[in-house]
Enzyme design. Structure first.
Site: not given
Ligand SMILES: NC(=O)c1ccc[n+]([C@@H]2O[C@H](COP(=O)([O-])OP(=O)(O)OC[C@H]3O[C@@H](n4cnc5c(N)ncnc54)[C@H](OP(=O)(O)O)[C@@H]3O)[C@@H](O)[C@H]2O)c1
Length: 279
Positions: A187, A174
């Site tokens: 985070y 991130s």
């Molecule tokens: N979206 C953005 O704008 C953004 C920006 C920068 C970086 N990122 C990074 O991108 C990655 C994916 O994020 P996303 O945006 O796709 O978020 P998301 O849609 O909320 O998905 C996150 C995933 O991680 C899983 N997860 C969370 N806590 C967990 C745990 N304790 N054990 C196992 N699984 C867990 C969630 O499972 P459940 O759904 O079952 O809870 C979900 O499948 C992350 O590393 C995030 O930091 C995202």
């Protein structure tokens, strides 16, 4: 590119016209046949898009995530639309221990015999409050999920990744892991640590040359985590997860099938930004 799975995946199909020529030249339904790739957080957001996209190009995906029902939805789609052999691993990374990692390594070895990719995508946002008020228990949970679990999975799955075929580890990072920002607490600190893990693993594996290691910052993306972080933002202004798939595919296909993509791969350990990697 004729690919019936992608024809059933309109969000990915809509991106393909914009993919670079060197990806079109290599990607076919069987490009990743026989390649086994773990994706954490595969039930939602970027992880779900990645699991489905990898399966569209033939990879057997090990879908690890917290909520079984979400993993089953992704699994069912992959089974229905591809010829691959996915498995689901319901697992709360906040509670991960070495016994669980060793059991996972054993079952991957028993079922597939090999592992070629590991994408650390799952993470928790935690509260957005000043450090001085940050609850210690929530700090621990975020660090456990976003950093300690990554360390344990890299360690416990290393021998499978290091068996002979080229392999690849990707850490999903991130912007706040590169530049600290007020109120992003554990985070942000966890993503700095993830960048550190990325650089250390890359340095430790560079000489042997079998495992390539990358950090990918997707940037603002239309997912549940982004909504949680910015509840007042209009999601329509953000890219969907599928818009980042070309970078993930470039890194994974390029690493697992050396010489097949005409564009040179970034150096192992590189930090890439999904929003501007082609520019
Ligand atoms: N979206 C953005 O704008 C953004 C920006 C920068 C970086 N990122 C990074 O991108 C990655 C994916 O994020 P996303 O945006 O796709 O978020 P998301 O849609 O909320 O998905 C996150 C995933 O991680 C899983 N997860 C969370 N806590 C967990 C745990 N304790 N054990 C196992 N699984 C867990 C969630 O499972 P459940 O759904 O079952 O809870 C979900 O499948 C992350 O590393 C995030 O930091 C995202």
């Amino acid at each position: 590119m004729t690919n019936t799975a992608i024809e059933n995946y309109p969000e990915l199909l809509a991106q393909i016209a914009d993919w670079p020529r060197f990806l079109h030249d290599v990607l076919a339904p069987n490009t990743l046949l026989g390649k086994r790739i773990v994706v954490t957080g595969a039930g939602d957001g970027i992880g779900k898009a990645l699991a489905k996209s990898l399966a569209c190009f033939g990879a057997d995906v090990i879908l690890l995530g917290r909520t079984r029902a979400k993993l089953e939805t992704a699994f069912d789609w992959i089974k229905q639309h591809t010829q691959t052999d996915p498995v689901i691993v319901p697992c709360d990374l906040a509670r991960l221990d070495t016994d669980t990692v060793n059991a996972l390594a054993e079952s991957i070895s028993d079922h597939y015999g090999s592992l070629h990719g590991l994408v650390h995508n799952a993470s928790m946002l935690g509260p957005k409050i000043p450090l001085v008020h940050y609850p210690a228990d929530q700090w621990q949970t975020v660090m456990q999920t976003n950093v300690n679990a990554v360390f344990m999975l890299n360690q416990g799955l290393f021998n499978l990744l290091d068996q002979g075929d080229p392999s690849c580890v990707i850490h999903v990072s991130s912007s706040v892991g590169l530049q600290g920002r007020a109120y992003w607490g554990a985070y942000s600190a966890s993503k700095f640590a993830l960048e550190g893990l990325n650089q250390i693993l890359a340095d430790e594996t560079e000489t042997a040359g079998k495992i390539r290691v990358y950090s990918v910052n997707p940037g603002g993306t239309r997912t549940a985590m982004r909504r949680e972080a910015y509840p007042l933002e209009d999601p329509q202004t953000l890219p969907i997860p599928e818009q980042h798939m070309s970078l993930f595919l470039f890194l994974l296909v390029g690493s697992l099938l050396p010489g097949q993509i005409s564009k040179p791969l970034p150096t192992t350990g590189a930090q890439l930004d999904a929003r501007n990697w082609q520019s």
